[in-house]
Enzyme design. Sequence first.
Site, PDB file in Angstrom:
ATOM      1  N   CYS A  18       0.869  -1.175   0.000  1.00 42.43           N
ATOM      2  CA  CYS A  18       0.000   0.000   0.000  1.00 42.43           C
ATOM      3  C   CYS A  18       0.900   1.217   0.000  1.00 42.43           C
ATOM      4  CB  CYS A  18      -0.900  -0.011   1.230  1.00 42.43           C
ATOM      5  SG  CYS A  18      -1.897   1.486   1.382  1.00 42.43           S
ATOM      6  N   GLU A 120      -4.499   1.499  -5.597  1.00 43.03           N
ATOM      7  CA  GLU A 120      -3.899   0.207  -5.903  1.00 43.03           C
ATOM      8  C   GLU A 120      -3.955   0.022  -7.415  1.00 43.03           C
ATOM      9  OE1 GLU A 120      -2.175  -1.488  -4.062  1.00 43.03           O
ATOM     10  OE2 GLU A 120      -2.843  -1.262  -1.989  1.00 43.03           O
TER      11      GLU A 120
END
Length: 239
Positions: A18, A120
């Site tokens: 992340c 993402e």
Amino acid sequence: MTNAAAAIVPDWRISGMCGRFTLTVSIEELIDLFGIEQLTFEYHPRYNAAPGQMIATVIGHQGNKRMGQLRWGLIPSWSKDEKIGYQLINAKAETLEEKPSFRESYLRRRCVIPADGFYEWKNTENGKQPMRIMMKHKGAFAMAGLYDAWMSPDGRKIHSCAIITTSANALVGEIHDRMPVILRAGDIELWLNREIREASRLNGLLQPYPENEMFAYPVSPAVGNVKNDSPECIMPFGT
């Protein structure tokens, strides 16, 4: 980020971490959500926050909530080299009690990283497509984090942090297998309470956030470049 730092930062889109998020809400919304009593920097919206940069962070301090900035990429106090921070932007929830880099911070130095979305990269037939993932209410939320302070040999003191990740929920799982730990509003007080040092009281908070309260949409490939930090990054792309 300096050119020297950029040269050693890996590509988090490939390494499966992340590694980018947004915080574009008003400071008034953040003060209300987190009950912030002290603000130690001039707040500006962030459309593409990246590792190695200074990011907004909320810490509990003597019963109050203080929002300042920490460098994203945790440098443990015992480290001999600050470059380790570029490898420690995330901390896996499943191993917090085992890893020397995170174990002490988990029990004593917890923080919250405010965000209103995170990025993402989704594998598609046309290559990797960046996606922005948000709450359906489109407001701010709290990512669970850890922090530490490190003193360099030349006397510089660096305060840094990492974002805790967990397994992805069904929505995020279609894009990536990990996601940030997102705290319920009612759990923020517990997480920031520095008097609580028992992992048994904290572990239950480190769960995937319910997918039915979130949504995702494609954004411009411009977010792939950390130099881009403008509203263009969050505009819907290809629709």
